[in-house]
Write an enzyme that holds these catalytic residues in place. Sequence first.
Site, PDB file in Angstrom:
ATOM      1  N   LEU A 185       4.509  -6.636  -3.390  1.00  0.00           N
ATOM      2  CA  LEU A 185       3.354  -6.041  -4.057  1.00  0.00           C
ATOM      3  C   LEU A 185       3.597  -4.596  -4.449  1.00  0.00           C
ATOM      4  O   LEU A 185       3.014  -4.097  -5.404  1.00  0.00           O
ATOM      5  CB  LEU A 185       2.123  -6.114  -3.139  1.00  0.00           C
ATOM      6  CG  LEU A 185       1.622  -7.507  -2.755  1.00  0.00           C
ATOM      7  CD1 LEU A 185       0.509  -7.404  -1.731  1.00  0.00           C
ATOM      8  CD2 LEU A 185       1.141  -8.257  -3.991  1.00  0.00           C
ATOM      9  N   GLY A 191      10.091   1.150   2.866  1.00  0.00           N
ATOM     10  CA  GLY A 191      10.119  -0.301   2.762  1.00  0.00           C
ATOM     11  C   GLY A 191       9.155  -0.804   1.705  1.00  0.00           C
ATOM     12  O   GLY A 191       8.618  -0.043   0.896  1.00  0.00           O
ATOM     13  N   LYS A 207       3.287  -4.770   5.261  1.00  0.00           N
ATOM     14  CA  LYS A 207       4.209  -3.663   4.985  1.00  0.00           C
ATOM     15  C   LYS A 207       5.400  -3.783   5.927  1.00  0.00           C
ATOM     16  O   LYS A 207       5.247  -3.847   7.143  1.00  0.00           O
ATOM     17  CB  LYS A 207       3.534  -2.312   5.187  1.00  0.00           C
ATOM     18  CG  LYS A 207       4.463  -1.133   4.881  1.00  0.00           C
ATOM     19  CD  LYS A 207       3.875   0.194   5.360  1.00  0.00           C
ATOM     20  CE  LYS A 207       2.782   0.663   4.455  1.00  0.00           C
ATOM     21  NZ  LYS A 207       2.329   2.038   4.819  1.00  0.00           N
ATOM     22  N   ASP A 304      -1.303  12.687   2.371  1.00  0.00           N
ATOM     23  CA  ASP A 304      -0.536  12.021   1.313  1.00  0.00           C
ATOM     24  C   ASP A 304      -1.470  11.228   0.408  1.00  0.00           C
ATOM     25  O   ASP A 304      -1.169  10.096   0.015  1.00  0.00           O
ATOM     26  CB  ASP A 304       0.521  11.105   1.930  1.00  0.00           C
ATOM     27  CG  ASP A 304       1.591  10.691   0.918  1.00  0.00           C
ATOM     28  OD1 ASP A 304       1.784  11.437  -0.069  1.00  0.00           O
ATOM     29  OD2 ASP A 304       2.221   9.641   1.101  1.00  0.00           O
TER      30      ASP A 304
END
Length: 478
Positions: A185, A191, A207, A304
Amino acid sequence: MNLPPLRLVFLLLLFFLDQPCPICVVGTDTPDPLVSSMAVLVSSPDVSPSSPIYATMAAFSPGSLLLSPSLLPVLFNFVLGIEEGSQRHEMDSHKKMLIALIVACSTLCAIFLSLLSMWIYQRKCSYKPHKKNAQSSDAEKGLALAPFLGKFNSIRMVGKKGSASLVDYKTLEKATNNFMDDNILGEGGFGCVYKARLDDNLLVAVKKLDCASQDAVREFENEVDLLSKMLHPNIISLLGCSTHGNTGFIVYELMQNGSLETQLHGPSHGSALTWHMRMKVALDSARGLEYLHEHCKPPVIHRDLKSSNILLDANFNAKLSDFGLAVADGAQKNSIKLSGTLGYVAPEYLLDGKLTDKSDVYAFGVVLLELLLGRRPVEKLAPAQCQSIVTWAMPQLIDRTKLPNIVDPVIKNKLDLKHLYQVAAVAVLCVQPEPSYRPLITDVVHSLVPLVPVELGGTLRTTQPALSIDPALPPPCH
């Protein structure tokens, strides 16, 4: 001299009876040492005529009186008694010594066996959980996650808020079809994120993090720990986690419309996002930040925030994700390594390392500009030259005559000009170079709520169609 007691008494008897010693060697003039010593004893000046010893010796002396034959059996029995008593005493001593030795050995053996049993028991207790965790590191319920891998040491696992469920690795492998590229996705720094279908037909996002470095391990643990404590409609939901070797896995709810970055800058170029839908995304994102800054204890700084970390579900509800770099406001922020994404990092954090909640507000202002202008936060002008959206847009954002010309063409003719100016003013305040000039995220929420229709989570009642913008006409006066 080590003569047996019986021989000693026998020699004494012969001496007093004035008989030759049968033990002495016949034909030799060498005197028996025992006899000589006895003679010395008799002639010793320490033995006086009045002493009891002298009287006894005189009684048995051949010069004064011969020994009666009737005394021989008595004397013989006396001698045997002495010998038997000596032997019995010696045997008793040996028995006592042997018993003491046996008792001492038994005690030592008992102590040794006790210590050995304790050591074996402790070894079993310490080995059992380790073995269990190693074999069932992917078990689903009721086990603490931290012990089964040394490097992942701060994650808790219980099936309730404040915890993360442990998902079996084999289940994830099967759900992602062995992590095939077709199921990817998105891709991040450590990763990829995969689409997965679990056994109960539940679609999730997984994830996969390469945790070979300490930074990756820290981000993995940090995200699981923070998300396991959060519950808010505008924060991504954590469903579980797992590890396998040097790889960590985080399982989230699936967001069917992907990231805001993909929607704005991907193949569709924002065509699915109307003006009102963009305002809804902005409001949802601001509410997520407000939860982090105002309602988490201690407050959390995302650190972030960017369009790729704002995910959209099937109804375009926006949720903040990727908390690997997030920090609690009470942490030693000055010692935290500088991290973030170019174009979203606040200038004071970039230049001085000063991190506050206003750093998140700056990043939110950049996202708001992306929604308005449809441009990336940093764009290349030449191979070695880049320009940030803030630097490029700031002069035009404060000029009402120029602002309509830089709006994303997808929404240019489908918005209320008044609302455009209001949103532009909020964006300008959020990206101010001086942190103290930026508003609190709560103030941003209050500013955006009236711009979002009621059915989308705001307070705006859309009774009239949105005004179209004609760049040739001057903007209306307000």
